[in-house]
Enzyme design. Structure first.
Site, short mmCIF file in Angstrom:
data_model
loop_
_atom_site.label_atom_id
_atom_site.label_comp_id
_atom_site.label_asym_id
_atom_site.label_seq_id
_atom_site.Cartn_x
_atom_site.Cartn_y
_atom_site.Cartn_z
N ASP A 33 0.82 -1.21 0.00
CA ASP A 33 0.00 0.00 0.00
C ASP A 33 0.86 1.26 0.00
OD1 ASP A 33 -2.55 -1.40 0.17
OD2 ASP A 33 -1.97 -1.89 2.22
N GLU A 143 -9.23 -2.27 4.62
CA GLU A 143 -8.83 -1.77 5.93
C GLU A 143 -9.84 -0.75 6.45
OE1 GLU A 143 -4.00 -2.26 5.26
OE2 GLU A 143 -5.03 -0.41 4.68
#
Length: 246
Positions: A33, A143
């Site tokens: 990420d 997330e």
């Protein structure tokens, strides 16, 4: 995918202009990420972007994956070792609570990990203020839905370009951007402690979360677990609660 990349770069540029800032920075962990964000900010701001490496309980030279990311992205970076400030803060808190007989040993590892995330956030903002930059986050859709981030830690940022991308889409974007294969294939981990992995911590695979986010059927137990985690972490996705005016 190239269109999505261009869209995100233009979005970043627009947000920086709106805020009358000079550029952007991101904390680099060595995961996929932050690697994708590193490549995005370099493309959006070739001369006004910065990677920040913030190791705790490690030396800078041990941050091999993070260093691989900034080198591959050709991103300017700085490293700030936070082991000592973290240890001093954590030990001070522990001593004071221990002296009252209130130290909770059952949750000490997770609380320590959250303190690390918040210390990194504070450091990123201190560095960003020096350059008049905005802080770019790295949380993705999985997330965000599960609340798998530290409130006012890695969740404390100015911009979140990946927030609506599923994990599979982040991987696709990483390949398109030229993120090193070793990073793309690395098992996702927030590095909360030695050997920790995201999927073990979540109890559900990213593939299952992605399927759920696409509206596809997954195992009932996993679906209920995701919904319950989403409910419990709703406070993380909102501004601080306040009562109605009296």
């Amino acid at each position: 995918m190239e269109d999505r990349i261009n869209y995100l770069c233009e979005w970043l540029q627009g947000k920086v202009e709106e805020a009358s800032m000079e550029g952007v920075l991101v904390g680099i962990s060595g995961g996929i990420d932050s690697a994708v964000v590193a490549f995005l900010i370099k493309r959006a701001f070739p001369e006004q972007s910065l990677g920040v490496l913030l190791p705790i309980h490690k030396k800078m030279e041990e941050q091999k994956e993070a260093l691989e990311v900034v080198e591959a992205a050709d991103l300017d970076y700085i490293g700030i070792e936070l082991t000592e400030p973290y240890s001093v803060t954590y030990d001070t808190i522990k001593q004071q609570l221990d002296s009252r007989g209130d130290w909770n040993r059952d949750t000490e590892r997770l609380r320590g990990a959250n303190l690390q995330a918040r210390l990194r956030m504070s450091t990123l903002y201190a560095v960003a203020g020096n350059y008049n930059y905005l802080v770019v986050g790295t949380d993705n859709a999985a997330e965000d839905y599960t609340g798998y981030f530290t409130k006012y830690g890695d969740g404390g940022v100015d911009l979140n370009p990946l927030l609506h991308l599923r994990k599979e889409e982040v991987r696709e974007m990483a390949v398109a951007l030229g993120v090193p294969e070793s990073i793309v294939k690395k098992k996702p981990s927030a590095d909360l402690w030695e050997g920790q992995t995201d999927e073990e911590e979540l109890g559900v695979s990213y593939d299952a979360i992605d399927s759920f986010l696409k509206g596809q059927d997954i195992e009932e137990e996993a679906e209920q677990q995701l919904k319950e985690r989403h409910r419990k972490t709703q406070h993380k996705r909102e501004v601080p609660a306040a009562p109605e005016p009296f």
